[in-house]
Structure formats: structure tokens, C-alpha cells
Design a protein around this motif. Structure first.
Motif, short mmCIF file in Angstrom:
data_model
loop_
_atom_site.label_atom_id
_atom_site.label_comp_id
_atom_site.label_asym_id
_atom_site.label_seq_id
_atom_site.Cartn_x
_atom_site.Cartn_y
_atom_site.Cartn_z
N TRP A 175 5.22 0.91 -8.20
CA TRP A 175 4.10 1.84 -8.01
C TRP A 175 2.77 1.23 -8.44
O TRP A 175 1.71 1.75 -8.10
CB TRP A 175 4.36 3.13 -8.77
CG TRP A 175 4.38 2.99 -10.26
CD1 TRP A 175 5.45 2.64 -11.04
CD2 TRP A 175 3.30 3.21 -11.16
NE1 TRP A 175 5.10 2.61 -12.35
CE2 TRP A 175 3.78 2.96 -12.48
CE3 TRP A 175 1.97 3.59 -11.01
CZ2 TRP A 175 2.98 3.09 -13.60
CZ3 TRP A 175 1.18 3.71 -12.13
CH2 TRP A 175 1.68 3.47 -13.40
N ARG B 255 0.70 4.22 -2.89
CA ARG B 255 0.32 5.58 -2.53
C ARG B 255 1.40 6.59 -2.88
O ARG B 255 1.10 7.73 -3.24
CB ARG B 255 0.00 5.65 -1.03
CG ARG B 255 -1.32 5.00 -0.64
CD ARG B 255 -1.56 5.13 0.85
NE ARG B 255 -2.86 4.58 1.23
CZ ARG B 255 -3.30 4.50 2.49
NH1 ARG B 255 -2.50 4.95 3.48
NH2 ARG B 255 -4.47 4.00 2.75
N ASN B 256 2.65 6.18 -2.76
CA ASN B 256 3.75 7.11 -3.00
C ASN B 256 4.32 7.02 -4.41
O ASN B 256 5.35 7.63 -4.68
CB ASN B 256 4.87 6.85 -1.97
CG ASN B 256 4.48 7.25 -0.58
OD1 ASN B 256 4.64 8.39 -0.15
ND2 ASN B 256 3.94 6.29 0.17
N HIS B 257 3.67 6.27 -5.30
CA HIS B 257 4.12 6.14 -6.69
C HIS B 257 5.61 5.79 -6.73
O HIS B 257 6.41 6.45 -7.40
CB HIS B 257 3.85 7.42 -7.47
CG HIS B 257 2.40 7.81 -7.48
ND1 HIS B 257 1.47 7.20 -8.29
CD2 HIS B 257 1.73 8.72 -6.75
CE1 HIS B 257 0.28 7.75 -8.07
NE2 HIS B 257 0.40 8.66 -7.14
N ILE C 276 0.83 -1.20 0.00
CA ILE C 276 0.00 0.00 0.00
C ILE C 276 0.87 1.25 0.00
O ILE C 276 0.57 2.24 -0.68
CB ILE C 276 -0.94 -0.03 1.22
CG1 ILE C 276 -1.93 -1.20 1.09
CG2 ILE C 276 -1.70 1.28 1.35
CD1 ILE C 276 -2.81 -1.38 2.30
#
Length: 354
Positions: free
Chosen positions: A127, A71-73, A67
């Protein structure tokens, strides 16, 4: 007549209250056996609870790392959340933003007493949430990962599919996802529209000239032949002579290279047949007879029940060997693993028994 003896007389033997020594020994033996079985059951139950708890904690960290990367690519390697099993197989290192302050943190988690990993492996996610597995320095994207935790009596597996689904002690289904490279234009720069040229359409209908407007002194052009087609006159255009065209030289075709023929080679395995139990591992050594290095891949006939690691190609030099690890699940049956190279292949039967 002699009097009848009473119970209090010496004619009847006296029995004191209590248990004999043999009865006490038998009772102590029974209590000892019951206590031993109870202690063994409690010990196994506690070990099973520790094993299950360690597996759930590890699976929770894996899901959390996935996750975080989504979320942070996390496209760059340094931005990905990773979980690396230690060389001692008794701990693992979690690297991600654990406290939520925006900076990457590192935390070491130690397994409970008596619990250890079967292999040393590092898992990270890109990602898209797809797995990136590293084993012995070899990194494989979109890999199916099966991490096993062991104690003295039992084993439990944490399975991560190529798309990132995490399950505990269950079957792994083959969901290999191809690597897709997206080509996205620079949306920040303004796009300048390019006008589309519209070809001009010549007017085929000539404009009539009134007869009274012609000056007799004007030079009269030579008449153009008129083709009669039932009252409709179509002017025939006079062709304009063009200059002599310059001939275009014909390029000489470049000779195409002759393909290099592939020399066949023989793939050999040790062993030639694998017999293993459920939830077990086996190692197969693969060699070849080619005079140069060969990239060898391994494919399972049913990846959901029999996994092969590493999932990518292994390079074996001339006269050298490479190794693949087979991991069986809980299903019995007969399977096969095909080892393929550019010059040949070899299929190894795999029998999974109890």
C-alpha cells in the motif's frame, strides 16, 4: 588513289546497342547486395521496434499496478496488484482491477514474436507503493528489480527501484527503504480522560486565635518550644510515631545465561573472480564450512551499476550451497560483491568489460 571508306562501309566494326552479359551480371550482383543489406536493416529495425514496444507495454502495466495498490491500500497479499512472468518467458499475467468494476481481473499478455524475458519473476506492490519481488518461491520486500527483455540482436531492461520508480533501460540508483511498522491506536473507541491528581500544599501559616476567646477552664496544651529568629516564630511539628516497618526482602538476582560463542567459518565462492560483459548476468555459488545452516547475504559495492539478486538472505545448509545472480549495467569498471554470514565473509572481485 583509293576512296576513303565511309562509316557505313565494312571497314568499321558494327556495335549493337545494349549491355553485355558481364555488365548485366555485375549490375545484378550489386542490386542483390543492396537489397540484402536493406532487408537486413529493415528486419533489425522491426525487431528493435517490437522489443521497445514490448518493454514500454510491460513498464506501463508495472506502473499501473503500483498506482492500483496505493489507491486501494493493498496491505493484504490478495489485494495487491501483481505481474507474474510465465514459465515460458514469452508472456506475463496481470492481476488487478483492469475494467474498473471493483473486482480483481486477470489478463495474459503475450510478447511479440522473437521477444522473451530473461528470468521468471513476479512483482507486486504494497500500500506504500514499494516492491515485493518473488523469485523461485523466495519473496523479498523493497527489492530492486531489473527485468530484461531479449531478442536475437539486442536487450532492454525495465528497472524498478525499491520505492517503486519505474525506468526503461537506464541506471538503477540504490534507494533501499527500511521497513517501517506503524503502531496506530484505535481511533474509533472514545478515549476517557484520566484526571491528574494535584498534590495538596499544606498551609505553613497558622491562623492566630484571639486571646479573649480562650476559656480558662480549658485544658492548656504543653507549650511547644519556639525558635527565635529575629522576631519570626516557626512552629516545630510534633512527629507522629509510626508502626515498626516491615522489612522488604531483597530478591535474589537470576543468573544471566552465558552467551554461546560463535564458531568462525569460511565462506567459499565459485568462481572466486567474475569477469562479465555489459548488460550481462553471472551466477556465483556460495558455500561454507559450518556444521549447521547459515544465512548468507550479498552486498554489491555499487548497486546502481551491478545488482545482486535475490536481495535478501539465502540459507545454505551444512555442506550445502546457495546461488546469487549478478546483473551488470552499461558501465565498465571493477566492482566487488561481499558475501556475509554470521560466522565469516568473502569478497569477490567483479570486472565488467565490453
Amino acid at each position: 588513289m583509293m576512296p576513303r571508306p565511309t562509316p557505313n562501309s565494312s571497314s568499321f566494326p558494327r556495335r549493337n546497342g545494349g549491355f553485355t552479359t558481364i555488365e548485366l551480371l555485375a549490375m545484378a550482383t550489386i542490386l542483390t547486395v543492396i537489397t540484402a543489406f536493406g532487408f537486413i536493416g529493415i528486419t533489425k529495425a522491426r525487431a528493435s521496434v517490437r522489443l521497445s514496444g514490448a518493454a514500454r507495454e510491460y513498464a506501463a502495466y508495472v506502473e499501473r499496478a503500483r498506482i492500483f495498490s496505493i489507491r486501494n491500500h493493498a496491505d493484504d497479499t490478495a489485494e495487491r496488484a501483481t505481474i507474474a512472468i510465465g514459465a515460458d518467458k514469452a508472456s506475463y499475467v496481470v492481476t488487478m482491477d483492469i475494467d474498473g468494476d471493483g473486482d480483481m481481473d486477470t489478463s495474459t499478455v503475450t510478447l511479440p514474436s522473437g521477444v522473451s524475458f530473461e528470468t521468471v519473476e513476479t512483482i507486486s506492490f504494497d500500500w506504500r507503493g514499494r516492491t515485493v519481488s518473488t523469485v523461485n518461491g523466495l519473496t523479498t520486500p523493497n527489492a530492486q528489480v531489473s527485468i530484461r527483455l531479449l531478442n536475437s540482436d539486442d536487450a532492454i531492461s525495465i528497472d524498478v527501484t525499491g520505492s517503486g520508480d519505474v525506468t526503461i533501460d537506464s541506471k538503477v540508483f540504490d534507494d533501499s527503504v527500511p521497513q517501517v511498522s506503524l503502531k496506530v491506536g484505535n481511533l474509533a473507541s472514545g478515549a476517557t480522560p484520566v484526571p491528574t491528581a494535584t498534590p495538596a500544599v499544606a498551609d505553613a501559616s497558622p491562623t492566630p486565635i484571639p486571646i479573649g476567646s480562650i476559656d480558662p477552664t480549658d485544658e492548656v496544651p504543653s507549650p511547644t518550644p519556639i525558635v527565635s529568629d529575629g522576631g519570626s516564630s516557626v512552629p516545630t511539628p510534633t512527629p507522629t510515631p509510626s508502626s515498626t516497618p516491615t522489612p522488604t526482602p531483597t530478591p535474589t538476582p537470576a543468573p544471566s545465561p552465558t552467551p554461546t560463542p560463535v564458531v568462525p567459518c569460511t565462506i567459499n565462492t565459485d568462481p572466486v573472480t567474475v569477469i562479465m560483459g555489459t548488460q550481462a548476468t553471472a551466477t556465483v555459488k556460495v558455500s561454507h564450512t559450518s556444521n549447521s545452516s547459515v544465512a548468507i547475504t550479498a552486498t554489491s559495492s555499487k548497486p546502481s551499476d551491478l545488482q545482486v539478486t535475490p536481495g535478501g538472505a539465502q540459507t545454505a545448509g551444512a555442506g550445502g550451497t546457495t546461488s546469487f545472480t549478478l546483473k551488470s549495467k552499461k558501465s565498465l569498471g571493477t566492482y566487488s560483491v561481499t558475501f556475509s554470514a554470521g560466522c565469516g565473509s568473502k569478497t569477490v572481485p567483479v570486472i565488467v568489460l565490453l
